[in-house]
Each structure stands twice: as C-alpha cells, then as structure tokens.
Write an enzyme that holds these catalytic residues in place. Structure first.
Site, PDB file in Angstrom:
ATOM      1  N   ASN A  15       0.855  -1.081   0.094  1.00 10.31           N
ATOM      2  CA  ASN A  15       0.080   0.294   0.058  1.00 10.31           C
ATOM      3  C   ASN A  15       0.981   1.306  -0.042  1.00 10.31           C
ATOM      4  O   ASN A  15       2.198   1.161   0.124  1.00 10.31           O
ATOM      5  CB  ASN A  15      -1.029   0.076   1.108  1.00 10.31           C
ATOM      6  CG  ASN A  15      -0.405  -0.039   2.503  1.00 10.31           C
ATOM      7  OD1 ASN A  15       0.452   0.941   2.722  1.00 10.31           O
ATOM      8  ND2 ASN A  15      -0.350  -1.179   3.150  1.00 10.31           N
ATOM      9  N   PRO A  62      -3.858 -11.353  10.420  1.00 16.57           N
ATOM     10  CA  PRO A  62      -4.154 -11.041  11.719  1.00 16.57           C
ATOM     11  C   PRO A  62      -4.294  -9.741  12.124  1.00 16.57           C
ATOM     12  O   PRO A  62      -3.713  -8.841  11.407  1.00 16.57           O
ATOM     13  CB  PRO A  62      -2.912 -11.700  12.710  1.00 16.57           C
ATOM     14  CG  PRO A  62      -1.933 -11.709  11.585  1.00 16.57           C
ATOM     15  CD  PRO A  62      -2.346 -11.962  10.297  1.00 16.57           C
ATOM     16  N   ASP A  63      -5.348  -9.334  12.530  1.00 18.05           N
ATOM     17  CA  ASP A  63      -5.556  -7.900  13.153  1.00 18.05           C
ATOM     18  C   ASP A  63      -4.751  -7.681  14.487  1.00 18.05           C
ATOM     19  O   ASP A  63      -5.184  -7.969  15.442  1.00 18.05           O
ATOM     20  CB  ASP A  63      -7.013  -7.552  13.478  1.00 18.05           C
ATOM     21  CG  ASP A  63      -7.337  -6.011  13.546  1.00 18.05           C
ATOM     22  OD1 ASP A  63      -6.390  -5.480  13.844  1.00 18.05           O
ATOM     23  OD2 ASP A  63      -8.205  -5.555  12.968  1.00 18.05           O
ATOM     24  N   LYS A  69       8.338 -17.968  -9.485  1.00 16.16           N
ATOM     25  CA  LYS A  69       7.651 -16.783 -10.085  1.00 16.16           C
ATOM     26  C   LYS A  69       6.548 -17.255 -11.164  1.00 16.16           C
ATOM     27  O   LYS A  69       6.808 -18.189 -11.774  1.00 16.16           O
ATOM     28  CB  LYS A  69       8.822 -16.262 -11.058  1.00 16.16           C
ATOM     29  CG  LYS A  69       8.577 -15.047 -11.708  1.00 16.16           C
ATOM     30  CD  LYS A  69       9.474 -14.376 -12.366  1.00 16.16           C
ATOM     31  CE  LYS A  69       8.851 -13.196 -13.260  1.00 16.16           C
ATOM     32  NZ  LYS A  69       9.636 -12.821 -14.336  1.00 16.16           N
ATOM     33  N   LYS A  79     -12.188  -2.524  17.775  1.00 13.06           N
ATOM     34  CA  LYS A  79     -10.913  -3.055  17.909  1.00 13.06           C
ATOM     35  C   LYS A  79     -10.785  -3.422  19.671  1.00 13.06           C
ATOM     36  O   LYS A  79      -9.847  -4.108  19.987  1.00 13.06           O
ATOM     37  CB  LYS A  79      -9.966  -2.038  17.447  1.00 13.06           C
ATOM     38  CG  LYS A  79     -10.051  -1.914  15.786  1.00 13.06           C
ATOM     39  CD  LYS A  79      -9.203  -2.624  15.017  1.00 13.06           C
ATOM     40  CE  LYS A  79      -9.048  -2.360  13.588  1.00 13.06           C
ATOM     41  NZ  LYS A  79      -8.250  -3.172  12.806  1.00 13.06           N
TER      42      LYS A  79
HETATM   43  O1  C5P Z   1      -9.013  -2.022  10.345  1.00  8.45           O
HETATM   44  P1  C5P Z   1      -8.254  -0.773   9.782  1.00  8.45           P
HETATM   45  O2  C5P Z   1      -7.013  -1.730   9.070  1.00  8.45           O
HETATM   46  O3  C5P Z   1      -8.718   0.321   9.232  1.00  8.45           O
HETATM   47  O4  C5P Z   1      -7.343  -0.468  11.262  1.00  8.45           O
HETATM   48  C1  C5P Z   1      -6.506   0.239  11.383  1.00  8.45           C
HETATM   49  C2  C5P Z   1      -5.655   0.313  12.514  1.00  8.45           C
HETATM   50  O5  C5P Z   1      -5.455  -1.173  12.803  1.00  8.45           O
HETATM   51  C3  C5P Z   1      -4.464   0.701  12.591  1.00  8.45           C
HETATM   52  O6  C5P Z   1      -3.769   1.004  13.934  1.00  8.45           O
HETATM   53  C4  C5P Z   1      -3.320  -0.525  12.102  1.00  8.45           C
HETATM   54  O7  C5P Z   1      -2.114  -0.466  12.536  1.00  8.45           O
HETATM   55  C5  C5P Z   1      -4.254  -1.762  12.850  1.00  8.45           C
HETATM   56  N1  C5P Z   1      -4.099  -2.734  11.947  1.00  8.45           N
HETATM   57  C6  C5P Z   1      -3.352  -3.924  12.644  1.00  8.45           C
HETATM   58  N2  C5P Z   1      -3.464  -4.941  11.919  1.00  8.45           N
HETATM   59  C7  C5P Z   1      -3.985  -5.293  10.854  1.00  8.45           C
HETATM   60  C8  C5P Z   1      -4.910  -4.240  10.272  1.00  8.45           C
HETATM   61  C9  C5P Z   1      -4.732  -3.193  10.980  1.00  8.45           C
HETATM   62  O8  C5P Z   1      -2.747  -3.685  13.642  1.00  8.45           O
HETATM   63  N3  C5P Z   1      -4.235  -6.639  10.266  1.00  8.45           N
END
Ligand code: C5P
Length: 396
Positions: free
Chosen positions: A208, A303-304, A286, A341
């Site tokens: 990104n 993972p979030d 590749k 979150k």
């Molecule tokens: O859900 P979103 O990507 O909009 O959330 C943004 C926040 O969550 C930011 O603080 C980002 O660093 C964190 N994030 C994370 N792991 C992910 C996606 C987002 O820690 N997989």
C-alpha cells in the site's frame, strides 16, 4: 545542563579527533564528568597528555593494563557512565561494534557496557558510502545505538560529501537530548509503522502507499520525551528514528510476531498500514504467463494486530492507540473502529487522494477517545507526532 552526568568518551583514530578535545571542554563547562578512552589509532591524532589534561581525569588506553585493572577493571569502567560517546567513530570502530569484536579496550568497553551509546561517525566520504559501512550503520541503529551526523562538507582528505564529524556543539546537543529526563523517561513504548508487503511469488507482492513518515515522526517524538521506543517497521520509505530499537519486518504475520516479542510495554501505537489480506498460498516460484489464462489469486485474512493486542486478557499495554485511515464519514467510522478493535484511542485521518496526506508532509487528524472526537488543525506530521506524544505523556 549536564550537571552530575558522567560521560565515557571513546576517541577513535581519525583526523576529527582534534574536535573531541573541544568536545571535552564543552561537556565539562556544562557540568559533566568526562572519562576519556583513547584508541591506539586515536593517539596518532591527539596526544594522551592533552586528552587527560582537558578531561582533568585519568586517561584509559590499554585493555591489559595491570595498574588500570587493579584500580578499575574494564567491565566496571564500561558501566560508570550515564552515556558512552564514541567520537570520532571511525569506519573500523563501527565495523567492530556491528560485529561484536572485543580486541582492544574501546571495543571491549562497547561490548561490555549496559549504558546507552551515542556515536559520531567521521570518515572519508567513500568509506562512509561503502556498502559495508552502510550495512553496519543499519545494524547499529537496530541495536539501539544513537547516531549524530556525519555532516556534509569539505574533508581533510580534499574530498567533499558526507563524512565530516558533527561539530562539538551538535554532539553536546545530542548528548543533552539523551541525558535530559523527560516525561516519558522509564516508559517502554511500542510503535508499528510503514506498510506491509504480502508476497504473491518470490518477485511480486501486494503493498500500500504508506510512507511510514507519521510512524517515524511518532517514534522520534516519543524518544525525545525520554521514552524507550521499540519501532517495528514494515518496508517504509521514511527513515526510522535514530537511537531507538528498530525491528524490520515485511509481512503482517512477521509484524505480529515482532509485536508479541516486544511485549510487555507501557503503551503501544499502531501506526502501521497493515495489509488486511495476504495471498493464501504464495508461490515459491515466479508465476509465468500462460496460454491457460490469467492466474487466480486466493486471499486469506491477516491477523488484526491492533485488535489482538487490545483484547489481550493478560499483559495488555496500559494505553493502546490505533489509526484509522478513512476516505469518508471519518468521525463515525473511526468511532465505530475504536469500539470494534477495543483500543483506547484512535487517530483518524482522511486519506482521500485530494487531501495529499498519504505520502505527504502534513496530516489533519481527529483524536477519538472515551471523551469523544478532538479535531486537530492541519499541521506537519512532526507536529502531529509531538502533540500526540505529549498527550500520551499526560495519560501515562
Ligand atoms: O481495520 P483497519 O485496517 O482500518 O485498522 C487500522 C488500525 O488497525 C491501524 O492502527 C493499524 O495499524 C491496525 N491494524 C493492525 N493489523 C491489521 C490491520 C490493521 O494492527 N491486520
């Protein structure tokens, strides 16, 4: 002022060593005690007598000096100071430090010390630009070594470019910044920053547009207030802050592992733009064009990290700050995100292309806390970082 502070000054063998004599005077004028160490090469540039006369203290030169060892062993010497300063830090000294050599007094002290270290590199421009020195610099920064300079300019060898040691007063300022207590002294703070790269195959990845500029500015601002910063960075364009522990990762999964390894912390700031998805099974070869049509990529959820850490039952950081990059309904979306979150604060911003924020020098943020939304005026990313660091200091 440096009243009551003790500095162990290692003078390496470079022409810039003459500036270290002035550095000793400036430090003593400010109330610091300076214990000098002169390397063998350093003795070619300044005399032991002038160093110890200016420091007003005994000069240390040899690793195996029976007299010195009886008075104060080299391990003890490495621990007496509040800060170890290496000026000039030659290419050779930097290489020894980066590779863990301990074959003379200076390198042994640097291996044995448990106090923070600041280096002021000085060398010929080609030596500075050499891949080995640049590699060593990255290693040293990653080890938490603070670096001041070098500056650009005319060099004693007749060339021009980076490699001149910082001036004594610049080194004094860097020393003062490290030794002056701030409101975050004693606090350990984790910052994630930059994008992540999720591989498709060995040569392609999904990324990104995050430059890592805001995260780096936050790391710098927290360190300036005295925090111990652990900076976990994806492949960012912006340089990582100096003098903090830098852990480099590529993927979201690696970022999660680095974050978990850094815990416990007093606060965690999740400024990274983590990819939400990765390619479910990245190819180890590749991908080739084929007559059979276009490749199909299947995605898996990453993972979030923010959510996982926010919802930890044990060892949750006392303050967790997430970021929300939105393109519409910024306040509503960010408020909902804070609850979803489970973090304490959200720094929300509008990243629609028209704002020029993504990759630009400025930011316009809204801080969402328990108390609601606080709209900050548009300002530089450095100013946002300083204001946020101050809010964090007030909260901890
Ligand atoms: O859900 P979103 O990507 O909009 O959330 C943004 C926040 O969550 C930011 O603080 C980002 O660093 C964190 N994030 C994370 N792991 C992910 C996606 C987002 O820690 N997989």
């Amino acid at each position: 002022m440096l009243q009551g502070k003790h500095i162990l000054l290692i003078i390496g063998g470079g022409i810039a060593a003459f500036k270290s004599l002035d550095l000793i005077r400036r430090l003593r004028e400010r109330g610091a005690t300076v214990t000098p160490v002169l390397t063998r090469a350093g003795e070619q540039f300044v005399t032991p007598l002038s160093v110890s006369a200016l420091a007003g203290r005994k000069l240390y030169r040899d690793l195996f000096d029976l007299g010195d060892e009886a008075e104060m062993g080299h391990i003890q010497l490495s621990r007496v100071a509040d800060l170890v300063v290496v000026a000039p830090a030659t290419a050779d000294l930097m290489a020894k430090m980066a590779n863990g050599h301990a074959d003379d007094l200076a390198s042994t002290l640097l291996m044995a010390t448990d106090t923070p270290v600041l280096i002021a590199p000085a060398m010929n421009v080609r030596m500075w630009d050499h891949a080995a020195t640049q590699r060593n610099l990255v290693t040293l920064k990653g080890d938490g070594i603070a670096v001041v300079g070098p500056n650009d300019g005319d060099m004693a060898c007749g060339e021009f470019g980076p490699g001149r040691m910082s001036e004594p007063m610049e080194i004094v300022a860097a020393i003062e910044a490290r030794l002056t207590d701030g409101p975050l002294s004693g606090k350990r703070i984790l910052v994630t920053s930059g994008p992540t790269h999720e591989p498709i195959d060995p040569v392609r990845y999904i990324a990104n547009r995050s430059s890592g500029a805001q995260g780096a500015a936050i790391g710098r601002a927290l360190a300036a207030l005295g925090a111990e910063v652990i900076f976990v960075s994806g492949p960012a364009d912006a340089a990582a802050p100096d003098g903090v522990e830098v852990i480099r990762v590529e993927t979201a999964q690696q970022m999660l592992e680095a974050v978990e390894a850094a815990l416990p912390v007093d606060a965690a700031i999740f400024a990274a733009a983590v990819a939400d998805w990765r390619v479910a099974s990245a190819s180890d070869r590749k991908l080739k064009k084929s007559k059979d049509g276009l490749p199909m990529l299947e995605f898996a959820e990453n993972p979030d990290i923010l959510r996982m850490v926010s919802q930890m039952k044990h060892g949750r950081p006392g303050l967790i700050v997430g970021f929300a990059a939105e393109t519409d309904d910024v306040i509503d979306n960010a408020t909902a995100k804070r609850l979803r979150k489970g973090c304490d604060w959200i720094v929300a911003n509008d990243v629609s292309p028209a704002t020029g924020i993504m990759g630009g020098p400025e930011n316009a943020v809204i801080l969402i806390t328990d108390d609601g939304a606080d709209v900050w005026p548009r300002m530089t990313k450095d100013a946002v970082a300083r204001r946020l660091a101050q809010r964090i200091a007030d909260a901890l």
